[in-house]
Design a protein around this motif. Structure first.
Motif, PDB file in Angstrom:
ATOM      1  N   ASP A  38      82.443 -11.725  47.907  1.00 56.40           N
ATOM      2  CA  ASP A  38      83.562 -10.826  47.702  1.00 56.40           C
ATOM      3  C   ASP A  38      83.118  -9.627  46.910  1.00 56.40           C
ATOM      4  N   GLN A  39      83.613  -8.454  47.301  1.00 53.64           N
ATOM      5  CA  GLN A  39      83.305  -7.241  46.589  1.00 53.64           C
ATOM      6  C   GLN A  39      84.559  -6.706  45.948  1.00 53.64           C
ATOM      7  N   GLU A  40      84.344  -6.011  44.843  1.00 54.69           N
ATOM      8  CA  GLU A  40      85.459  -5.321  44.231  1.00 54.69           C
ATOM      9  C   GLU A  40      84.960  -3.966  43.772  1.00 54.69           C
ATOM     10  N   THR A  41      85.772  -2.951  43.947  1.00 55.92           N
ATOM     11  CA  THR A  41      85.384  -1.608  43.565  1.00 55.92           C
ATOM     12  C   THR A  41      85.974  -1.287  42.220  1.00 55.92           C
ATOM     13  N   THR A  42      85.131  -0.796  41.314  1.00 54.49           N
ATOM     14  CA  THR A  42      85.590  -0.443  39.984  1.00 54.49           C
ATOM     15  C   THR A  42      86.326   0.890  40.049  1.00 54.49           C
ATOM     16  N   GLU A  43      87.590   0.888  39.657  1.00 50.95           N
ATOM     17  CA  GLU A  43      88.376   2.113  39.689  1.00 50.95           C
ATOM     18  C   GLU A  43      88.085   2.923  38.443  1.00 50.95           C
ATOM     19  N   THR A  44      87.604   4.127  38.634  1.00 54.78           N
ATOM     20  CA  THR A  44      87.359   5.015  37.520  1.00 54.78           C
ATOM     21  C   THR A  44      87.772   6.421  37.915  1.00 54.78           C
ATOM     22  N   ALA A  45      87.899   7.256  36.911  1.00 49.73           N
ATOM     23  CA  ALA A  45      88.271   8.631  37.195  1.00 49.73           C
ATOM     24  C   ALA A  45      87.156   9.315  37.963  1.00 49.73           C
ATOM     25  N   THR A  46      87.531  10.155  38.929  1.00 45.25           N
ATOM     26  CA  THR A  46      86.547  10.880  39.714  1.00 45.25           C
ATOM     27  C   THR A  46      86.112  12.116  38.955  1.00 45.25           C
ATOM     28  N   PRO A  71      77.998   9.757  53.873  1.00 49.19           N
ATOM     29  CA  PRO A  71      78.537   9.133  52.663  1.00 49.19           C
ATOM     30  C   PRO A  71      79.219  10.166  51.767  1.00 49.19           C
ATOM     31  N   VAL A  72      80.426  10.578  52.114  1.00 44.37           N
ATOM     32  CA  VAL A  72      81.088  11.644  51.366  1.00 44.37           C
ATOM     33  C   VAL A  72      81.537  11.188  49.983  1.00 44.37           C
ATOM     34  N   VAL A  73      81.561   9.868  49.756  1.00 40.43           N
ATOM     35  CA  VAL A  73      81.946   9.340  48.458  1.00 40.43           C
ATOM     36  C   VAL A  73      80.922   8.284  48.028  1.00 40.43           C
ATOM     37  N   ILE A  74      80.457   8.395  46.802  1.00 41.29           N
ATOM     38  CA  ILE A  74      79.619   7.356  46.199  1.00 41.29           C
ATOM     39  C   ILE A  74      80.469   6.694  45.129  1.00 41.29           C
ATOM     40  N   GLU A  75      80.483   5.367  45.095  1.00 39.55           N
ATOM     41  CA  GLU A  75      81.348   4.660  44.158  1.00 39.55           C
ATOM     42  C   GLU A  75      80.640   3.451  43.566  1.00 39.55           C
ATOM     43  N   THR A  76      81.193   2.961  42.460  1.00 37.37           N
ATOM     44  CA  THR A  76      80.665   1.769  41.804  1.00 37.37           C
ATOM     45  C   THR A  76      81.362   0.537  42.355  1.00 37.37           C
ATOM     46  N   THR A  77      80.580  -0.487  42.654  1.00 36.89           N
ATOM     47  CA  THR A  77      81.144  -1.717  43.203  1.00 36.89           C
ATOM     48  C   THR A  77      80.451  -2.912  42.581  1.00 36.89           C
ATOM     49  N   GLY A 130      82.660   6.450  39.030  1.00 39.84           N
ATOM     50  CA  GLY A 130      82.100   5.425  38.165  1.00 39.84           C
ATOM     51  C   GLY A 130      80.752   5.771  37.581  1.00 39.84           C
ATOM     52  N   VAL A 131      80.345   7.049  37.682  1.00 38.34           N
ATOM     53  CA  VAL A 131      79.063   7.502  37.157  1.00 38.34           C
ATOM     54  C   VAL A 131      79.315   8.669  36.212  1.00 38.34           C
ATOM     55  N   ASP A 132      78.653   8.657  35.073  1.00 36.90           N
ATOM     56  CA  ASP A 132      78.733   9.778  34.143  1.00 36.90           C
ATOM     57  C   ASP A 132      78.310  11.043  34.876  1.00 36.90           C
ATOM     58  N   GLU A 133      79.175  12.053  34.868  1.00 34.87           N
ATOM     59  CA  GLU A 133      78.904  13.280  35.606  1.00 34.87           C
ATOM     60  C   GLU A 133      77.580  13.916  35.205  1.00 34.87           C
ATOM     61  N   PRO A 181      74.926   2.223  38.115  1.00 35.80           N
ATOM     62  CA  PRO A 181      75.556   3.525  37.854  1.00 35.80           C
ATOM     63  C   PRO A 181      74.811   4.369  36.829  1.00 35.80           C
ATOM     64  N   THR A 182      73.888   3.767  36.093  1.00 30.34           N
ATOM     65  CA  THR A 182      73.090   4.511  35.115  1.00 30.34           C
ATOM     66  C   THR A 182      71.822   5.093  35.735  1.00 30.34           C
ATOM     67  N   GLY A 183      71.567   4.795  37.017  1.00 31.06           N
ATOM     68  CA  GLY A 183      70.317   5.195  37.647  1.00 31.06           C
ATOM     69  C   GLY A 183      69.248   4.134  37.515  1.00 31.06           C
ATOM     70  N   ALA A 184      69.495   3.122  36.694  1.00 32.09           N
ATOM     71  CA  ALA A 184      68.547   2.024  36.512  1.00 32.09           C
ATOM     72  C   ALA A 184      68.655   1.043  37.675  1.00 32.09           C
ATOM     73  N   LYS A 185      67.787   0.045  37.667  1.00 36.56           N
ATOM     74  CA  LYS A 185      67.876  -1.024  38.648  1.00 36.56           C
ATOM     75  C   LYS A 185      69.032  -1.938  38.259  1.00 36.56           C
ATOM     76  N   ALA A 186      69.849  -2.293  39.217  1.00 33.89           N
ATOM     77  CA  ALA A 186      70.987  -3.162  38.937  1.00 33.89           C
ATOM     78  C   ALA A 186      70.498  -4.556  38.559  1.00 33.89           C
ATOM     79  N   LEU A 187      71.319  -5.257  37.792  1.00 31.76           N
ATOM     80  CA  LEU A 187      70.977  -6.598  37.332  1.00 31.76           C
ATOM     81  C   LEU A 187      71.815  -7.653  38.034  1.00 31.76           C
ATOM     82  N   THR A 188      71.225  -8.817  38.254  1.00 30.05           N
ATOM     83  CA  THR A 188      72.044  -9.949  38.652  1.00 30.05           C
ATOM     84  C   THR A 188      72.838 -10.388  37.418  1.00 30.05           C
TER      85      THR A 188
END
Length: 325
Positions: A38-46, A71-77, A130-133, A181-188
């Motif tokens: 299951d996936q869930e998208t983190t809602e954050t301000a654009t 990919p007109v939108v990149i988002e955190t999930t 979901g990414v620092d501008e 979202p920080t540009g780092a490698k994601a963690l399990t």
């Protein structure tokens, strides 16, 4: 004394304040943990689009990734087994490549590579959620297109990901990793919990300055070896010198050790007990250290100092900079 060895699940990576680094980056498992979950998208301000997140191509214009896949939108999930990572609007996860550099931002993937690992076109993105501008940018590719970067790391999607939840590119060739979202490698989630416990993560990463990967901690902190040490002696030549200990703190495993096995051969990793009772980590018999002036992931300010301190490789060797050590 052999350390507790944990099967590689990370990245090690390079997550600001966390890592796994993993690096093999790494900063993560080569298996598709939670894929299809299951996936869930983190809602954050654009964030307000910047010059690097320009308006999409006009109708009828064909960019480097034309048609419905743009990919007109990149988002955190997030999905089961993983912490937050980035994906494109078509549910394709975003990856980073260890052969790239973030200083300056440079892509090491073109021609045939880019046909499989599609550079995310910065000029077709309308929002990055979901990414620092301040972390959002772009680089100019040799073909004249602009590629999205997150904290100066080039962003890609993988042609092998064909349905929502796919993470089939994770760990490919030991160099491709899902991007946080920080540009780092994601963690399990398992790796994130281990890092919270204070365990030292031993992994590696590829920095543009070096011809090979170097050892880093889970937070991306560079590890060094000292020419005054004697390999396999079970002692540190720096230990009896207060100034040396202050400037070159040992890599310790007092709270456990998480070895990213796809990056470092666990059979080469050991610990020895210092005079103060702490356990210092060694690779191939060489004690490992940090440098006190390294403040951020990717810092290598200690390399070559006095011609006796060198960034360490996964086999305990001395890393060499491009063009010479």
């Amino acid at each position: 004394m052999k350390p507790r060895q944990i099967v590689c699940a990370p990245v090690a990576v390079l997550v600001a304040g966390v890592l796994a680094l993993s690096a093999c980056g790494p900063e993560i498992a080569t298996t598709n943990s939670g894929a299809g979950g299951d996936q869930e998208t983190t809602e954050t301000a654009t964030p307000t689009p910047t010059a690097s997140t320009a308006e999409p191509a006009a109708a009828g214009d064909e960019g480097p990734w034309p048609g419905p896949e743009v990919p007109v939108v990149i988002e955190t999930t997030r999905q089961d087994g993983w912490t937050d990572y980035l994906q494109a609007a078509d549910d394709k996860p975003i990856y980073r490549f260890d052969n790239d550099s973030n200083d300056p931002p440079t892509s090491g993937c073109d021609e045939e590579c880019a046909e499989v690992w599609n550079p995310v076109p910065a000029d077709q993105i309308t929002a990055v959620k979901g990414v620092d501008e301040a972390l959002v940018g772009s680089l100019d590719r040799p073909d004249g297109t602009k590629q999205l970067t997150i904290k100066d790391w080039p962003a890609y999607t993988f042609a092998g990901d064909t349905k929502p939840g796919d993470l089939t590119g994770q760990g490919k060739d030991g160099r491709w990793f899902v991007m946080a979202p920080t540009g780092a490698k994601a963690l399990t989630t398992e790796q994130a919990e281990k890092q919270k416990s204070g365990a030292t993560v031993l992994t590696d990463t590829k920095l543009g300055a070096f011809t090979e990967t170097i050892l880093v901690s889970g937070e991306g902190r560079t590890m060094y070896r000292f020419e005054a040490d004697e390999p396999n002696a079970g002692t540190s030549a720096c230990e009896g010198d207060p100034e040396c200990n202050e400037k070159w703190p040992p890599v310790l495993a007092d709270n456990g050790l998480d070895v990213v096995e796809d990056c470092v051969d666990p059979d080469l990793v050991s610990t020895f007990t210092r005079k103060d009772g702490t356990k210092q980590v060694a690779v191939n018999g060489w004690p490992l250290y940090y440098y006190f002036e390294d403040r951020a992931p990717g810092d290598i300010k200690g390399h070559g100092l006095g011609d006796v301190w060198f960034a360490a490789t996964g086999d305990g060797g001395k890393a060499e900079k491009a063009g010479g050590s």
